[in-house]
Design a protein around this motif. Structure first.
Motif, PDB file in Angstrom:
ATOM      1  N   CYS A 123       0.825  -1.204   0.051  1.00 51.70           N
ATOM      2  CA  CYS A 123      -0.084  -0.051  -0.101  1.00 51.70           C
ATOM      3  C   CYS A 123       0.766   1.079  -0.023  1.00 51.70           C
ATOM      4  O   CYS A 123       1.890   1.273   0.722  1.00 51.70           O
ATOM      5  CB  CYS A 123      -0.878   0.087   1.181  1.00 51.70           C
ATOM      6  N   HIS A 147       2.123  -0.357   9.462  1.00 51.28           N
ATOM      7  CA  HIS A 147       0.840   0.488   9.110  1.00 51.28           C
ATOM      8  C   HIS A 147       1.228   1.903   9.455  1.00 51.28           C
ATOM      9  O   HIS A 147       0.921   2.940   8.841  1.00 51.28           O
ATOM     10  CB  HIS A 147      -0.070  -0.016  10.226  1.00 51.28           C
ATOM     11  N   ARG A 150       3.883   4.003   7.037  1.00 55.56           N
ATOM     12  CA  ARG A 150       3.158   4.254   5.472  1.00 55.56           C
ATOM     13  C   ARG A 150       2.027   4.839   6.009  1.00 55.56           C
ATOM     14  O   ARG A 150       1.245   5.439   4.915  1.00 55.56           O
ATOM     15  CB  ARG A 150       3.003   2.828   4.893  1.00 55.56           C
ATOM     16  N   ILE A 152      -0.970   4.565   6.970  1.00 51.62           N
ATOM     17  CA  ILE A 152      -2.110   3.944   5.936  1.00 51.62           C
ATOM     18  C   ILE A 152      -3.421   4.302   6.886  1.00 51.62           C
ATOM     19  O   ILE A 152      -3.466   3.797   8.027  1.00 51.62           O
ATOM     20  CB  ILE A 152      -2.159   2.488   5.884  1.00 51.62           C
ATOM     21  N   TYR A 154      -6.918   2.759   7.667  1.00 47.46           N
ATOM     22  CA  TYR A 154      -7.427   1.443   7.611  1.00 47.46           C
ATOM     23  C   TYR A 154      -8.919   1.254   7.967  1.00 47.46           C
ATOM     24  O   TYR A 154      -9.133   1.837   9.076  1.00 47.46           O
ATOM     25  CB  TYR A 154      -6.422   0.246   8.491  1.00 47.46           C
TER      26      TYR A 154
END
Length: 220
Positions: A123, A147, A150, A152, A154
């Motif tokens: 990702c 997680h 990056r 991200i 979710y």
């Protein structure tokens, strides 16, 4: 139904797939024109619709996964630019390679546990992962450091805890973006097999065998 040219069987395949994937790809995934997207579980009926919606909304690259080689060969018919086998441990590297090392901006995940860390790896920074289904398990390992690194987002989604008003808003947004494509026949789903309503147990067994491509329809 949009017009008399669409039969009831075909019409029955569309509503849940359209609503689920518009909500995942557009509303929660926030897909923007020119971005890349990965659909985990792409050979399911909902997955096939997700790829078509992503392409319609201007995705630069649409990637889809399936462990079945025969099904992977069919994904291009539904907007897939690269079909990926998640049975290959190096599948996240394939995603990174095809996106020039950046990763995909959006992942719509219908598998979850068995691919969770692979999703994080491929990702993009500031990407979005939308958890739609958990066919690969409800629990599993999750690399919290990756997680965070990056950055991200979710996002978990389900219809089970939505109010009637929330579902109506999903329908409104779906119609606003996709209804003209539905009327034109641009968005479609293959029908694997139909069963009389009295044979619902057989239809369920067919689905659990996981040998179908597209939708299974019960007819009254």
């Amino acid at each position: 139904m949009p017009d008399a040219n669409m039969g009831w069987v075909q019409a029955a395949t569309l509503p849940i797939a359209l609503q689920t994937m518009h909500d995942a790809v557009v509303t929660n995934g926030g897909l923007q024109r020119g971005e890349s997207i990965l659909i985990q579980g792409a050979s399911s009926g909902v997955g096939l619709m997700g790829m078509q919606i992503a392409k319609l909304m201007g995705a630069k690259q649409v990637l889809g996964t399936s462990r079945n080689p025969a099904w992977r060969a069919k994904l291009a018919e539904f907007g897939c630019d690269l079909a990926i086998d998640t049975g290959d441990a190096a599948w996240p590297d394939q995603v990174l390679a095809v996106t020039g090392g950046r990763g995909v901006e959006v992942i719509v995940d219908q598998v979850s546990a068995s691919v969770a860390n692979g999703n994080l790896k491929c990702c993009a920074i500031l990407g979005r992962i939308v958890n739609v289904g958990r066919l690969g398990g409800f629990t599993g390992e999750f690399d919290f450091d990756l997680h965070a690194a990056r950055r991200i987002r979710y996002i978990g989604v389900t219809f089970r805890t939505r109010s009637v008003e929330e579902v109506r808003e999903i329908v409104r947004r779906t119609r606003a973006d996709l209804w003209s494509a539905v009327e034109a026949g641009t968005l479609r789903l293959p029908i694997d097999r139909t069963f009389p309503l009295a044979e619902a147990p057989a239809a369920l067994a067919h689905m659990k065998a996981n040998q179908h491509f597209g939708k299974i329809v019960l007819e009254c």
